[in-house]
Design a protein around this motif. Structure first.
Motif, PDB file in Angstrom:
ATOM      1  N   SER A   1      -5.439  -6.904   3.818  1.00 42.49           N
ATOM      2  CA  SER A   1      -4.282  -6.410   3.063  1.00 42.49           C
ATOM      3  C   SER A   1      -4.778  -5.534   1.921  1.00 42.49           C
ATOM      4  O   SER A   1      -5.446  -6.002   1.008  1.00 42.49           O
ATOM      5  CB  SER A   1      -3.483  -7.584   2.506  1.00 42.49           C
ATOM      6  N   ARG A   2      -4.447  -4.240   2.001  1.00 39.59           N
ATOM      7  CA  ARG A   2      -4.839  -3.336   0.915  1.00 39.59           C
ATOM      8  C   ARG A   2      -4.152  -3.744  -0.379  1.00 39.59           C
ATOM      9  O   ARG A   2      -4.675  -3.568  -1.469  1.00 39.59           O
ATOM     10  CB  ARG A   2      -4.488  -1.890   1.297  1.00 39.59           C
TER      11      ARG A   2
ATOM     12  N   SER B   1       0.865  -1.175   0.000  1.00 38.29           N
ATOM     13  CA  SER B   1       0.000   0.000   0.000  1.00 38.29           C
ATOM     14  C   SER B   1       0.905   1.229   0.000  1.00 38.29           C
ATOM     15  O   SER B   1       2.127   1.123   0.175  1.00 38.29           O
ATOM     16  CB  SER B   1      -0.867   0.005   1.258  1.00 38.29           C
TER      17      SER B   1
ATOM     18  N   SER C   1      -6.234  -6.716  -1.877  1.00 39.02           N
ATOM     19  CA  SER C   1      -7.547  -6.233  -2.324  1.00 39.02           C
ATOM     20  C   SER C   1      -7.390  -5.389  -3.586  1.00 39.02           C
ATOM     21  O   SER C   1      -8.171  -5.505  -4.531  1.00 39.02           O
ATOM     22  CB  SER C   1      -8.203  -5.393  -1.229  1.00 39.02           C
ATOM     23  N   GLY C   2      -6.369  -4.544  -3.592  1.00 40.03           N
ATOM     24  CA  GLY C   2      -6.130  -3.674  -4.745  1.00 40.03           C
ATOM     25  C   GLY C   2      -5.820  -4.475  -6.003  1.00 40.03           C
ATOM     26  O   GLY C   2      -6.306  -4.161  -7.099  1.00 40.03           O
TER      27      GLY C   2
ATOM     28  N   LEU D   1      -9.674  -3.907   5.875  1.00 34.27           N
ATOM     29  CA  LEU D   1      -9.091  -4.867   4.933  1.00 34.27           C
ATOM     30  C   LEU D   1      -7.922  -5.561   5.587  1.00 34.27           C
ATOM     31  O   LEU D   1      -7.150  -4.943   6.314  1.00 34.27           O
ATOM     32  CB  LEU D   1      -8.599  -4.142   3.687  1.00 34.27           C
TER      33      LEU D   1
END
Ligand SMILES: Cc1cc2nc3c(=O)[nH]c(=O)nc-3n(C[C@H](O)[C@H](O)[C@H](O)COP(=O)(O)O)c2cc1C
Length: 428
Positions: A324-325, A211, A328-329, A322
């Motif tokens: 883990s951003r 992130s 997810s990203g 979340l």
């Protein structure tokens, strides 16, 4: 961005991702938990890899615990496991994973320094802020991502100061250990550390988590990054960004080695490799995979028709908390770009929660693709997270790596005996 002409840096994960159903049934892992590790370490050292790697978590999902004998899904403590392996190897680096969210910095500094002594300068620390496990440490909720990184930054600073607090000494010259007297937002630590620094290169720091905050943290402290980059564009933009950030902190861009995880499924032909991949993934637990997707991006696909594409308009707001951003990203990005059907989505690394680069093909295919990513400036190396069983892993170590050396992309010999030395080696 062109490649620098430096050699690749290559690690090998010891996590049991490589066990296909067949290998798992035949595996002696639980009866002799270290035998398979030793064999893999020896093969990796013979291939002159930079390091062996162990990820870690500090929780067990009860749904994954369906009885059975043996060690269980979490595996042994990674630092202890690598300490045992240090006695069976001489040169390969040993990268352990320890969470700054759960493990106090004094313990962490001591464990790592102990591994560094036991291995003669080959310890490395993969700094993670952790995905889960808070209820094992007296917390109801995981701290938010910014707090986790603020803790990580403070903990890392303390660990480095503790290592330096008890400097290396030769027999007749012993500099005194000095307290560090740290009093910060999350920790109070007096020091000094009760283990001296060994008279060798320092312990390299590796960071995972990409992130905005993760990158900024990594750019300040990390010698290397364990990345999730399922495609070349993701790797290119991550590496470019990290190099720019490192330079902004007054570091040389080359000081940060960017290494995505790489799953290789290798066989004699592309068709056989595809078969191997399908066989390895045939047993995926669909309900759990859908649950992971729901956790990562908030989209419930339980009743989704198999062949209906998933589009931008189908994506709900991201969940507030979340794990883990980064992951997810990556999943959202893939859906927006490819509009996959459910079947396609389930096949993709992004939906498996790892998002690693994947090569399914022959050894030549893999060498070609790695050379291309390197030439284009997308990677400085990779961490081999084996898929596809023992045979594919053997091909990686005994055929693919030698081919990379022949192409001048990987070392022919170690230049020294320390982990940091391996990471800093630039020419074959
Ligand atoms: C490639 C990769 C590997 C990771 N490995 C671990 C691990 O072994 N153990 C762990 O607790 N967390 C692991 N993490 C989680 C990170 O430490 C971090 O908590 C998470 O990615 C959230 O950070 P972010 O907001 O920067 O994405 C990993 C993350 C990435 C991207």
């Amino acid at each position: 961005m062109p490649a620098t002409g430096n050699i690749l840096h290559i690690g090998m994960s010891l996590a049991a991702t490589w066990l296909t159903g067949r290998d798992r049934a035949a595996g002696p892992q639980d009866r002799d938990p270290i035998a398979a590790d030793i064999e893999l370490c020896r093969m990796s050292e013979a291939a002159r890899l930079d390091f062996m790697f162990l990820p870690d978590t500090l929780f067990a999902d009860p749904r994954g615990l369906r009885g059975g004998a043996g060690i269980g899904p979490g595996g042994l403590d990674p630092t202890l496991r690598l300490a045992a392996l240090s006695q069976h190897t001489r040169q390969v680096g040993l990268l352990t994973t320890v969470s700054t969210t759960f493990v106090p910095p004094y313990i962490l500094a001591r464990q790592l320094q102990s591994l560094h002594w036991l291995s003669g300068g080959r310890a490395g620390w993969n700094i993670v802020t952790a995905l889960d496990g808070q209820r094992n440490f007296g917390l109801d909720d995981m701290p938010g991502p910014e707090e986790k990184y603020a803790r990580a930054a403070e903990a890392t600073e303390i660990v480095r100061r503790l290592w330096a607090s008890n400097p290396a000494a030769s027999a007749d010259d012993a500099p005194p250990a000095e307290p560090i007297d740290h009093a910060g937002r999350y920790f109070r630590v007096a020091g000094p550390l009760n283990v001296r620094m060994p008279p060798t290169d320092r312990i390299p720091l590796v960071q995972a988590g990409a992130s905005e905050t993760g990158r900024s943290f990594a750019a300040q402290v990390a010698d290397a990054i364990f990345a999730s980059t399922p495609d070349k564009e993701a790797a290119l933009s991550l590496r470019r960004d990290l190099r720019r950030r490192a330079a902004a902190h007054g570091r040389a861009a080359d000081d940060i080695v960017v290494m995505p995880g790489l799953n290789c499924y290798l066989a004699d032909s592309r068709a056989e490799a595809e078969e191997l991949f399908m066989e390895t993934h045939a047993g995926i637990d669909r309900t759990r995979r859908l649950e992971m997707v729901r956790q990562m991006i908030g989209l419930d696909l339980t009743d989704w028709p198999e062949d209906r594409p998933i589009r931008a308009a189908d994506l709900p707001e991201l969940p507030a908390r979340l794990r883990s951003r980064t992951h997810s990203g990556l999943l959202r990005r893939m859906i927006l770009r490819d509009e996959p059907t459910l079947a396609e989505l389930l096949r993709r690394p992004e939906s498996a929660g790892s998002g690693h680069w994947r090569i399914i093909g022959t050894v030549d295919d893999a060498a070609e693709q790695i050379a291309e990513w390197h030439r284009d400036g997308a990677i400085d190396g990779f961490i081999n997270v084996p898929g596809g069983g023992r045979d594919s892993m053997r091909r990686t170590l005994q055929e693919l790596i030698p081919q990379l050396s022949e192409r001048g992309l990987f070392r022919r010999d170690y230049g020294g005996d320390t982990f940091l030395g391996h990471l800093r080696q630039r020419r074959a």
